[in-house]
Design an enzyme around this catalytic site. Structure first.
Site, PDB file in Angstrom:
ATOM      1  N   THR A 410       0.835  -1.184   0.000  1.00  0.00           N
ATOM      2  CA  THR A 410       0.000   0.000   0.000  1.00  0.00           C
ATOM      3  C   THR A 410       0.883   1.252   0.000  1.00  0.00           C
ATOM      4  O   THR A 410       2.042   1.193   0.397  1.00  0.00           O
ATOM      5  CB  THR A 410      -0.941   0.014   1.230  1.00  0.00           C
ATOM      6  OG1 THR A 410      -1.604  -1.231   1.318  1.00  0.00           O
ATOM      7  CG2 THR A 410      -1.929   1.142   1.185  1.00  0.00           C
ATOM      8  N   ASN A 430      -2.501  -4.683  -1.969  1.00  0.00           N
ATOM      9  CA  ASN A 430      -2.507  -5.396  -0.692  1.00  0.00           C
ATOM     10  C   ASN A 430      -1.072  -5.771  -0.314  1.00  0.00           C
ATOM     11  O   ASN A 430      -0.235  -4.891  -0.285  1.00  0.00           O
ATOM     12  CB  ASN A 430      -3.469  -6.589  -0.690  1.00  0.00           C
ATOM     13  CG  ASN A 430      -3.805  -7.006   0.740  1.00  0.00           C
ATOM     14  OD1 ASN A 430      -3.645  -6.227   1.665  1.00  0.00           O
ATOM     15  ND2 ASN A 430      -4.258  -8.218   0.941  1.00  0.00           N
ATOM     16  N   SER A 481     -11.169  -2.269   4.202  1.00  0.00           N
ATOM     17  CA  SER A 481      -9.835  -1.671   4.069  1.00  0.00           C
ATOM     18  C   SER A 481      -9.506  -0.853   5.316  1.00  0.00           C
ATOM     19  O   SER A 481     -10.405  -0.411   6.035  1.00  0.00           O
ATOM     20  CB  SER A 481      -9.822  -0.761   2.840  1.00  0.00           C
ATOM     21  OG  SER A 481      -8.605  -0.064   2.760  1.00  0.00           O
ATOM     22  N   SER A 482      -8.221  -0.656   5.540  1.00  0.00           N
ATOM     23  CA  SER A 482      -7.801   0.289   6.583  1.00  0.00           C
ATOM     24  C   SER A 482      -7.342   1.609   5.974  1.00  0.00           C
ATOM     25  O   SER A 482      -6.907   2.515   6.691  1.00  0.00           O
ATOM     26  CB  SER A 482      -6.644  -0.302   7.398  1.00  0.00           C
ATOM     27  OG  SER A 482      -7.075  -1.443   8.081  1.00  0.00           O
ATOM     28  N   GLY A 503       0.347   0.637   5.404  1.00  0.00           N
ATOM     29  CA  GLY A 503       0.742  -0.180   6.557  1.00  0.00           C
ATOM     30  C   GLY A 503      -0.385  -0.961   7.183  1.00  0.00           C
ATOM     31  O   GLY A 503      -0.399  -1.151   8.402  1.00  0.00           O
ATOM     32  N   GLY A 504      -1.356  -1.417   6.375  1.00  0.00           N
ATOM     33  CA  GLY A 504      -2.451  -2.223   6.920  1.00  0.00           C
ATOM     34  C   GLY A 504      -3.138  -1.466   8.051  1.00  0.00           C
ATOM     35  O   GLY A 504      -3.379  -0.263   7.954  1.00  0.00           O
TER      36      GLY A 504
HETATM   37  N1  GLY Z   1      -4.893  -3.804   1.705  1.00  0.00           N
HETATM   38  C1  GLY Z   1      -4.746  -3.041   2.880  1.00  0.00           C
HETATM   39  C2  GLY Z   1      -5.977  -2.265   3.203  1.00  0.00           C
HETATM   40  O1  GLY Z   1      -6.741  -1.930   2.320  1.00  0.00           O
HETATM   41  O2  GLY Z   1      -6.206  -2.011   4.353  1.00  0.00           O
END
Ligand code: GLY
Length: 601
Positions: A410, A430, A481-482, A503-504
């Protein structure tokens, strides 16, 4: 080793320098300027480079038109659009396309994005270019012998969801850009065709993923050397197939991608290789404008992304909880307590995330999560001295009826211009290189966004996140998503800050840290991006702290009952701030070899 933090504006510059110096000597990820210039010089792309402009510090720049991204060549692409007479929207699109080429482990046209855009006329847009599950996807598609198999949702053909980034970029370009669509591709195509020097981060990602990449012959052909070994830092990566793909999209528009040869080639390959993504899925894809989440934090209007992002909801929720505590005062008098309160508010929010959040086009996500009254009830559960273990999620008022009904790895980039256009785009494939699948002849890294669904209740995904039925797989649904592109307006409704991160789940907490650093601590945007971060995602029950958080703070958090885990660097963030002298200030994250730049028309 203990590190001091910025305490007031006078202390900012030396502390930031210390951070940059430490990052460069410990290998956390700051490149010497010489490397960046070499990198810029490797390209055959012939426009004047940002390297020709004086840089005191490559991760900070101020001026009338600014850009910040995780890669110097992407920032350079943005600046080149300003130079051609483009606006912040053109600049952001050119940067995002360039990241597809030079930073494909993080994001690209094979992935998706979420964007908060403020146009010069004051309109604020929340654009959802998130991937969608293919129409043949189903709830139990990753169960084998009744057990979830995370390898299937993380690598290979079944991990791929329908890409959304290009649709979103095209929509932005046609509605709000100044330049022609094809002009925006010029830097990206040049870097794909003539090559660019691989930086330390990309070299590390390729070698780290090489074993998995070798399982996919086409991906290995594109990303590894002929003898199968990974490229080293400084070597040139040429991507002729990707250059051809980008040229076709530049000349023929996104129809070529979504309804033309690209969709057909990918669909056929998937059918022959155990995938379910089809040409029909591409044809059905649509980006969506959603109603942004707005919350009032100490007089500032904080604008975030609604579901399928969890970022906007939980940043608003955490800020609402923190509003019950005297945070501006605590950052001056009791910083340990301030960090403790951040961690407790994060825990409460992530417990709710795991239960409530999913694509609001499919499931009921309560609006009450962002209600200040609900936040007040949560704030009352926090002890200012001791950590509390929150066993489960909580229930906001009217949870069943008042819902959102708007139908490492990301990257975040941001641009703004003197006309008042601001763009904050977070894009992703991702995890590193997504599914690792490149369909032969296309050069495009395809995402593994299916892993952002809950593949089974309480089964952690690649980020250790758990989810409920609300985030279960369904055809056409968008995985949670984050990603948290965020914009802040002052009491005159002027944009004063944009930020976002990669960073997730650490995206959410990094954005929160930047917001509180600027709005509560009054730090400059550069110091806010560099400031040490803490993270808690409820499960696992641990406080993740950056190594440069002072030892005394870590000891204090342990004393309050937190189990701490230290990491070198948390999320990678970019931000822009406007100050009342009329200048825009861009900051990219000093944790990696990123770049901020400015252009004076
Ligand atoms: N793929 C990471 C997010 O969308 O949170």
């Amino acid at each position: 080793m203990a590190h001091t933090e910025p305490r007031n504006s006078l202390a900012r510059t030396p502390n930031r320098r210390q951070w940059l110096q430490r990052a460069s000597t410990t290998g956390i990820g700051f490149f010497a300027a010489g490397n960046m210039v070499a990198s810029l010089g490797s390209s055959a792309f012939s426009h004047p480079t940002v390297a020709e402009q004086p840089f005191a510090d490559e991760t900070y720049a101020s001026g009338k038109n600014v850009a910040a991204s995780v890669h110097p060549l992407a920032t350079e692409a943005a600046i080149s659009m300003f130079r051609k007479g483009g606006n912040a929207i053109d600049a952001a699109i050119a940067a995002a396309l360039t990241l597809s080429v030079v930073d494909s482990h993080n994001s690209g046209i094979g992935g998706g994005c979420l964007a908060i855009v403020r146009t010069a006329n004051g309109q604020v847009l929340a654009l959802d270019g998130r991937e969608m599950a293919p129409k043949l996807a189903h709830r139990d598609m990753y169960l084998r012998n009744g057990k979830p198999d995370g390898t299937l949702s993380q690598d290979g053909p079944l991990a791929v969801a329908t890409p959304g980034q290009l649709a979103a970029l095209y929509d932005l370009s046609t509605k709000h850009g100044y330049l022609r669509w094809r002009d925006l591709f010029e830097p990206a195509i040049a870097h794909a065709e003539y090559g660019f020097q691989i930086d330390r981060v990309l070299a590390g990602r390729i070698s780290g993923e090489a074993d998995i990449i070798r399982r996919y012959p086409e991906t290995a052909r594109v990303l590894l050397k002929r003898n199968g070994s990974p490229y080293a830092q400084g070597e040139l990566l040429l991507q002729p197939d990707l250059a051809t793909t980008l040229t076709s999209i530049a000349n023929e528009g996104i129809e070529w991608f979504y309804r033309g040869p690209f969709a057909k080639t990918v669909g056929e390959w998937m059918g022959q290789n155990g995938g379910i993504l089809s040409a029909d899925d591409f044809a059905a894809y649509q980006c969506k404008y959603r109603e942004p989440i707005r919350s009032l934090y100490r007089g500032y209007d904080v604008i975030g992304m609604p579901p399928p992002s969890s970022g906007g909801v939980h940043i608003a929720q955490i800020l609402n909880i923190l509003q019950d505590f005297p945070l501006p005062e605590l950052w001056k008098t009791d910083r340990n307590q301030a960090y403790h309160l951040l961690l407790e508010a994060m825990q409460l929010a992530f417990a709710d995330r795991a239960y409530w959040l999913g694509d609001s086009d499919f499931v009921k996500v309560p609006r009450g999560l962002v209600d200040p009254t609900y936040a007040r009830t949560l704030a009352q559960k926090i002890s200012r001295s001791q950590k509390t273990r929150f066993a489960t999620h909580h229930v906001p008022a009217d949870a069943a009826t008042n819902v959102f009904d708007d139908r490492k790895h990301t990257t975040h980039l941001t641009t703004a211009d003197q006309l008042g256009n601001w763009v904050a785009i977070t894009s992703t494939v991702n995890t590193s290189f997504g599914s690792k699948v490149i369909v032969p002849g296309t050069g495009v890294v395809l995402n593994n966004e299916m892993d952002d669904f809950s593949i089974a209740p309480n089964t952690p995904n690649a980020f250790g996140l758990v989810g409920s039925e609300n985030n279960a797989i369904a055809p056409g649904k968008r995985p949670l998503s984050s990603m948290s592109p965020t914009l802040v307006l002052n009491d005159k409704k002027q944009p004063i800050l944009s930020c976002g991160a990669a960073g997730g789940p650490k995206i959410i907490t990094a954005v929160l840290r930047i917001l509180t650093a600027v709005l509560d601590e009054n730090l400059s945007v550069a110091d806010a991006v560099a400031a040490p971060r803490v993270h808690h995602q409820w499960q696992p029950d641990e406080a993740v702290v950056e190594e440069r958080l002072p030892d005394s703070v870590v000891a204090d958090l342990k004393g309050r009952g937190h189990t701490t885990r230290s990491i070198a660097a948390s999320a990678i963030a970019q931000a822009i701030q406007w100050t009342s002298d009329g200048n825009l200030h861009a900051a990219s994250d000093p944790r990696v070899p990123s770049r901020a730049a400015a252009y004076e028309a």
